[in-house]
Design a protein around this motif. Structure first.
Motif, PDB file in Angstrom:
ATOM      1  N   ASP A   1       4.713   8.406   2.965  1.00 26.54           N
ATOM      2  CA  ASP A   1       4.884   8.145   4.390  1.00 26.54           C
ATOM      3  C   ASP A   1       6.309   7.729   4.748  1.00 26.54           C
ATOM      4  OD1 ASP A   1       4.630   5.633   3.164  1.00 26.54           O
ATOM      5  OD2 ASP A   1       3.556   4.762   4.858  1.00 26.54           O
ATOM      6  N   ASP A   2       7.058   7.183   3.790  1.00 26.57           N
ATOM      7  CA  ASP A   2       8.447   6.792   4.068  1.00 26.57           C
ATOM      8  C   ASP A   2       9.449   7.883   3.694  1.00 26.57           C
ATOM      9  OD1 ASP A   2       8.450   6.692   1.296  1.00 26.57           O
ATOM     10  OD2 ASP A   2       8.898   4.555   1.166  1.00 26.57           O
ATOM     11  N   GLY A   3       8.956   9.012   3.171  1.00 30.38           N
ATOM     12  CA  GLY A   3       9.830  10.129   2.822  1.00 30.38           C
ATOM     13  C   GLY A   3      10.572   9.980   1.507  1.00 30.38           C
ATOM     14  N   MET A   4      10.374   8.868   0.810  1.00 34.72           N
ATOM     15  CA  MET A   4      11.082   8.649  -0.455  1.00 34.72           C
ATOM     16  C   MET A   4      10.590   9.606  -1.549  1.00 34.72           C
ATOM     17  SD  MET A   4      13.323   6.455   0.359  1.00 34.72           S
ATOM     18  CE  MET A   4      14.003   6.100  -1.237  1.00 34.72           C
ATOM     19  N   LEU A   5       9.345  10.005  -1.466  1.00 38.34           N
ATOM     20  CA  LEU A   5       8.791  10.985  -2.387  1.00 38.34           C
ATOM     21  C   LEU A   5       8.465  12.224  -1.575  1.00 38.34           C
ATOM     22  CD1 LEU A   5       7.578  11.616  -5.272  1.00 38.34           C
ATOM     23  CD2 LEU A   5       5.396  10.927  -4.276  1.00 38.34           C
ATOM     24  N   ASP A   6       9.000  13.344  -1.987  1.00 29.01           N
ATOM     25  CA  ASP A   6       8.748  14.602  -1.285  1.00 29.01           C
ATOM     26  C   ASP A   6       8.836  15.705  -2.333  1.00 29.01           C
ATOM     27  OD1 ASP A   6       8.447  16.688   0.477  1.00 29.01           O
ATOM     28  OD2 ASP A   6      10.122  16.125   1.766  1.00 29.01           O
ATOM     29  N   VAL A   7       7.692  16.090  -2.888  1.00 24.92           N
ATOM     30  CA  VAL A   7       7.688  17.012  -4.023  1.00 24.92           C
ATOM     31  C   VAL A   7       6.822  18.238  -3.785  1.00 24.92           C
ATOM     32  CG1 VAL A   7       8.191  15.229  -5.748  1.00 24.92           C
ATOM     33  CG2 VAL A   7       5.821  15.741  -5.195  1.00 24.92           C
ATOM     34  N   LYS A   8       7.266  19.321  -4.375  1.00 25.18           N
ATOM     35  CA  LYS A   8       6.447  20.522  -4.458  1.00 25.18           C
ATOM     36  C   LYS A   8       5.611  20.391  -5.710  1.00 25.18           C
ATOM     37  CE  LYS A   8       9.647  23.496  -2.051  1.00 25.18           C
ATOM     38  NZ  LYS A   8      10.536  24.648  -2.100  1.00 25.18           N
ATOM     39  N   LEU A   9       4.412  20.951  -5.665  1.00 18.99           N
ATOM     40  CA  LEU A   9       3.483  20.883  -6.786  1.00 18.99           C
ATOM     41  C   LEU A   9       3.147  22.278  -7.275  1.00 18.99           C
ATOM     42  CD1 LEU A   9       1.105  18.260  -5.154  1.00 18.99           C
ATOM     43  CD2 LEU A   9       2.770  17.815  -6.964  1.00 18.99           C
TER      44      LEU A   9
ATOM     45  N   THR B   1       0.847  -1.184   0.000  1.00 20.21           N
ATOM     46  CA  THR B   1       0.000   0.000   0.000  1.00 20.21           C
ATOM     47  C   THR B   1       0.885   1.237   0.000  1.00 20.21           C
ATOM     48  OG1 THR B   1      -1.749  -1.141   1.228  1.00 20.21           O
ATOM     49  CG2 THR B   1      -1.792   1.278   1.256  1.00 20.21           C
ATOM     50  N   ALA B   2       0.759   2.065  -1.025  1.00 22.84           N
ATOM     51  CA  ALA B   2       1.479   3.336  -1.082  1.00 22.84           C
ATOM     52  C   ALA B   2       0.650   4.374  -0.342  1.00 22.84           C
ATOM     53  CB  ALA B   2       1.695   3.771  -2.524  1.00 22.84           C
ATOM     54  N   ARG B   3       1.330   5.216   0.420  1.00 22.52           N
ATOM     55  CA  ARG B   3       0.640   6.270   1.155  1.00 22.52           C
ATOM     56  C   ARG B   3       1.328   7.604   0.892  1.00 22.52           C
ATOM     57  NH1 ARG B   3       0.637   1.768   4.400  1.00 22.52           N
ATOM     58  NH2 ARG B   3      -1.428   1.126   5.135  1.00 22.52           N
ATOM     59  N   ALA B   4       0.520   8.618   0.614  1.00 26.50           N
ATOM     60  CA  ALA B   4       1.051   9.955   0.406  1.00 26.50           C
ATOM     61  C   ALA B   4       0.137  10.966   1.093  1.00 26.50           C
ATOM     62  CB  ALA B   4       1.168  10.274  -1.074  1.00 26.50           C
ATOM     63  N   HIS B   5       0.740  12.018   1.601  1.00 25.61           N
ATOM     64  CA  HIS B   5       0.011  13.107   2.259  1.00 25.61           C
ATOM     65  C   HIS B   5       0.212  14.348   1.404  1.00 25.61           C
ATOM     66  CE1 HIS B   5      -1.706  15.414   5.552  1.00 25.61           C
ATOM     67  NE2 HIS B   5      -0.740  16.288   5.374  1.00 25.61           N
ATOM     68  N   THR B   6      -0.880  14.930   0.944  1.00 23.32           N
ATOM     69  CA  THR B   6      -0.821  16.099   0.067  1.00 23.32           C
ATOM     70  C   THR B   6      -1.552  17.259   0.718  1.00 23.32           C
ATOM     71  OG1 THR B   6      -0.769  14.678  -1.885  1.00 23.32           O
ATOM     72  CG2 THR B   6      -1.411  16.969  -2.235  1.00 23.32           C
ATOM     73  N   THR B   7      -0.933  18.427   0.626  1.00 23.85           N
ATOM     74  CA  THR B   7      -1.571  19.667   1.075  1.00 23.85           C
ATOM     75  C   THR B   7      -1.507  20.679  -0.052  1.00 23.85           C
ATOM     76  OG1 THR B   7       0.487  20.517   2.007  1.00 23.85           O
ATOM     77  CG2 THR B   7      -0.948  19.280   3.508  1.00 23.85           C
ATOM     78  N   GLY B   8      -2.492  21.532  -0.139  1.00 25.57           N
ATOM     79  CA  GLY B   8      -2.473  22.621  -1.107  1.00 25.57           C
ATOM     80  C   GLY B   8      -2.874  22.266  -2.517  1.00 25.57           C
TER      81      GLY B   8
END
Length: 142
Positions: free
Chosen positions: A27-35, A11-18
């Protein structure tokens, strides 16, 4: 009727704001991007956007599906195989929609074997299965 998973293996988990002008982090910090929306959509184009992420995800997943199928068919995917993915966004009657194109390069591979590999991968790839019948997808062996 949607197909149910026989078993969840990841299960992939991501938290998005904005939203389109925000950030997204796994959730593991491997993906951390500005949009940021692309300039074509009135944005600054200063960061990645959901369509680019979809293009990267679909093409990587499709390459994995080809390698899986190649193993079953006892053929080898060339080391320099590549996929150029394009994802369009535009208005549809009920809001916005996307379309995808995958241009698959399998240098040195027999064309008939390569086409069979692409066609079979399109049947097993999770992204292909998720999009089938929902959006226009064109997969071309180049």
């Amino acid at each position: 009727m949607p197909t149910s998973l026989d078993k969840v293996v990841y299960t992939a988990r991501a938290h998005t704001t904005g939203g389109r002008e925000g950030t997204s982090r796994s959730d593991d910090g491997m993906l951390d991007v500005k949009l940021s929306p692309p300039k074509a959509m009135g944005g600054s184009g200063a960061a990645t956007n959901p369509e680019q992420l979809f293009a990267a995800g679909y093409s990587a997943c499709f390459m994995g599906a080809m390698k899986h199928v190649a193993g079953m068919k006892k053929v080898v995917v060339p080391a320099d195989a590549s996929i150029d993915a394009e994802v369009d966004i535009g208005p549809i009657p009920a809001g916005f929609g996307i379309a995808a194109r995958l241009n698959v390069s399998l240098p040195g591979m027999d064309r008939a074997v390569a086409q069979d590999l692409v066609d079979t991968a399109h049947q097993v790839c999770p992204y292909s299965n998720a999009t089938r019948g929902n959006i226009n997808v064109t997969i071309t062996l180049v």
